[in-house]
Every structure is written in structure tokens, then in C-alpha cells.
Design a protein around this motif. Structure first.
Motif, short mmCIF file in Angstrom:
data_model
loop_
_atom_site.label_atom_id
_atom_site.label_comp_id
_atom_site.label_asym_id
_atom_site.label_seq_id
_atom_site.Cartn_x
_atom_site.Cartn_y
_atom_site.Cartn_z
N GLU A 6 0.81 -1.23 0.00
CA GLU A 6 0.00 0.00 0.00
C GLU A 6 0.84 1.28 0.00
N PRO A 7 1.91 1.40 0.79
CA PRO A 7 2.70 2.64 0.73
C PRO A 7 3.27 2.94 -0.65
N ASP A 8 3.53 1.90 -1.47
CA ASP A 8 4.05 2.12 -2.82
C ASP A 8 3.04 2.87 -3.69
N ILE B 74 -3.36 -3.25 -5.97
CA ILE B 74 -2.41 -4.34 -5.75
C ILE B 74 -3.20 -5.63 -5.57
N VAL B 75 -2.79 -6.66 -6.29
CA VAL B 75 -3.38 -7.98 -6.16
C VAL B 75 -2.27 -8.94 -5.75
N ASP B 76 -2.35 -9.41 -4.51
CA ASP B 76 -1.35 -10.34 -3.97
C ASP B 76 0.08 -9.88 -4.25
N GLY B 77 0.33 -8.59 -4.04
CA GLY B 77 1.67 -8.05 -4.18
C GLY B 77 2.05 -7.61 -5.58
N SER B 78 1.16 -7.79 -6.56
CA SER B 78 1.44 -7.37 -7.93
C SER B 78 0.61 -6.12 -8.26
N LEU B 79 1.22 -5.18 -8.96
CA LEU B 79 0.55 -3.94 -9.32
C LEU B 79 -0.38 -4.17 -10.50
N TRP C 213 -21.96 4.77 5.54
CA TRP C 213 -21.19 5.61 4.64
C TRP C 213 -21.20 5.00 3.24
N VAL C 214 -21.47 5.83 2.25
CA VAL C 214 -21.42 5.41 0.84
C VAL C 214 -20.33 6.25 0.18
N CYS C 215 -19.31 5.58 -0.34
CA CYS C 215 -18.15 6.27 -0.89
C CYS C 215 -17.84 5.77 -2.30
N ASP C 216 -17.43 6.67 -3.15
CA ASP C 216 -16.94 6.21 -4.45
C ASP C 216 -15.42 6.10 -4.38
N ARG C 217 -14.93 5.04 -4.95
CA ARG C 217 -13.49 4.78 -5.07
C ARG C 217 -12.71 4.81 -3.76
N LEU C 218 -13.31 4.27 -2.71
CA LEU C 218 -12.61 4.11 -1.43
C LEU C 218 -11.91 2.77 -1.45
N GLY C 219 -10.64 2.75 -1.12
CA GLY C 219 -9.87 1.52 -1.15
C GLY C 219 -10.23 0.57 -0.02
N VAL C 220 -10.05 -0.73 -0.30
CA VAL C 220 -10.28 -1.79 0.68
C VAL C 220 -8.98 -2.59 0.79
N ALA C 221 -8.46 -2.70 2.01
CA ALA C 221 -7.23 -3.45 2.27
C ALA C 221 -7.58 -4.91 2.53
N LEU C 222 -7.07 -5.79 1.69
CA LEU C 222 -7.37 -7.22 1.78
C LEU C 222 -6.08 -8.02 1.93
N GLY C 223 -5.38 -7.83 3.01
CA GLY C 223 -4.12 -8.56 3.20
C GLY C 223 -3.08 -8.04 2.23
N SER D 271 -10.42 4.66 8.30
CA SER D 271 -9.08 4.74 7.72
C SER D 271 -9.18 4.95 6.21
N SER D 272 -8.07 5.35 5.60
CA SER D 272 -8.08 5.61 4.16
C SER D 272 -8.21 4.32 3.35
N TRP D 273 -7.87 3.19 3.94
CA TRP D 273 -8.09 1.88 3.33
C TRP D 273 -9.00 1.11 4.28
N ALA D 274 -10.22 0.88 3.87
CA ALA D 274 -11.21 0.22 4.73
C ALA D 274 -10.82 -1.23 5.00
N ALA D 275 -11.12 -1.68 6.19
CA ALA D 275 -10.93 -3.08 6.56
C ALA D 275 -12.14 -3.87 6.06
N PRO D 276 -11.96 -5.11 5.62
CA PRO D 276 -13.08 -5.89 5.10
C PRO D 276 -14.25 -6.00 6.07
N GLY D 277 -13.98 -6.06 7.37
CA GLY D 277 -15.05 -6.16 8.35
C GLY D 277 -15.93 -4.93 8.42
N ASP D 278 -15.43 -3.79 7.93
CA ASP D 278 -16.20 -2.55 7.91
C ASP D 278 -17.07 -2.43 6.66
N VAL D 279 -16.78 -3.26 5.66
CA VAL D 279 -17.43 -3.13 4.34
C VAL D 279 -18.67 -4.02 4.27
#
Length: 186
Positions: free
Chosen positions: A20-22, A35-40, A70-80, A98-106
Motif C-alpha cells: 500500500e505505501p508504494d 495491488i493484487v497479492d503483491g502485484s501492481l 457511509w457510501v463512498c466512491d473509489r474508497l480503497g479496501v485493504a485485503l491482506g 481509515s483511508s483503506w477500509a478493513a473488510p469487516g467494515d465493508v
């Protein structure tokens, strides 16, 4: 790589998997960097009809959302090891913010399918959302007569719940009751 004036700015690739920091190295240029499993994975900017459908979905969901959702467009979801950006994300009340939502919040992710993202939106992203336990997925197929496929998480991935098409409102109950009329979005 970004063009600034006449010079090209190259973004360094990490020595290992992308994280994510990249993603912060990239300009806000309309491309979607995920990012999908570490690939851009990079998606080109979408055409205006795509954005029209996204805006209509956000307005429809916000109007129906219970207090605190909350309804957001283009909000990121962090999935491991993956960081995905759905077209629309619905967060449960009291989510982390957070700027990257956790799956449990979605509660819901929505993907609006386009020619350049069809396989990604129909195959790969749903598998990752399901693996993370996100309970609802809507797949929207835009066009002259848009269709909303509401899917719920079952034992073997997402299963069809309802389909909405045309200008007459159809009630979809997941993640909360909402009336959608996709035929009015074009």
C-alpha cells in the motif's frame, strides 16, 4: 511513469511485492492503481458513461442508507496482500474511518463493468472480496439498458440474490433496503 512538463518521472518498483505505501508514488491521473497479492494492477481512466453510473449509484445508495452508514466512491479496501478500489463502497456504522477500509467494515462493494475491466470485475475482484468475507457485491453492467446484479456471499463465493433492470424501481434488500432503477441512470 508520469510525464511532468516534458520530462518523464519514473516510479521505482519495490525490490519485493508491491504494498500500500508504494501506491502513494503515483499521481492522481485518473488511472486506478491497485495491488493484487503483491502485484501492481493499473486500470486506464474510465469513459464518462461509467462515471455517470457511479454517480447515480452513490446518490441512490446515499438516499437509502440508514443513519451512520457511509457510501463512498473509489474508497480503497485493504485485503491482506491486496489493495482494491471498488467503484462504490458501503461502510457499516462505526467503521474505522481509515483511508483503506478493513473488510469487516465493508457491507457492500460495487463494480461497474467496462470493456477494459470485464474479466477483472467479474472474476478476480469478486474472488478476492469473497475470500475477505465481504457479504454483498453488486455488479453493474452499464449500457443502453443497465443491469444491476446483487450478489450475496455463500459457501462457494457470491451467489445471485436479485437482478434489477429498466426504469421501474426494484427493491434490493442487501445491505439495506434500497430501490434501484438502472434504466434512469443513462
Amino acid at each position: 511513469m508520469t510525464v511532468v512538463g516534458q520530462s518523464i518521472v519514473r516510479h521505482p518498483a519495490p525490490d519485493g511485492p508491491w504494498t500500500e505505501p508504494d501506491l502513494h508514488h503515483f499521481a492522481q491521473d485518473g488511472h486506478r492503481y491497485e495491488i493484487v497479492d503483491g502485484s501492481l494492477h493499473v486500470t486506464p481512466p474510465q469513459e464518462p458513461p461509467h462515471d455517470t453510473v457511479v454517480a447515480a449509484l452513490v446518490a441512490t445508495l446515499r438516499a437509502a442508507a440508514p443513519e451512520g452508514w457511509w457510501v463512498c466512491d473509489r474508497l480503497g479496501v485493504a485485503l491482506g496482500a491486496s489493495n482494491l478500489i471498488p467503484d462504490v463502497t458501503v461502510l457499516r456504522p462505526h467503521s474505522s474511518g481509515s483511508s483503506w477500509a478493513a473488510p469487516g467494515d465493508v457491507a457492500l462493494v460495487v463494480e461497474v463493468v467496462s470493456a477494459s475491466t470485464r474479466a477483472y470485475d467479474e472474476l478476480l475482484k469478486p474472488a478476492l472480496y469473497a475470500r475477505a468475507g465481504i457479504g454483498c457485491l453488486w455488479r453493474v453492467v452499464p449500457g443502453a439498458d443497465p443491469v444491476v446484479h446483487a450478489l450475496g456471499l455463500g459457501n462457494a463465493g457470491y451467489e445471485p440474490l436479485q437482478t434489477a433492470q429498466g426504469a421501474d424501481p426494484v427493491r434490493i434488500d442487501a445491505p439495506f433496503p434500497v430501490r434501484v432503477a438502472p434504466g434512469t441512470w443513462v
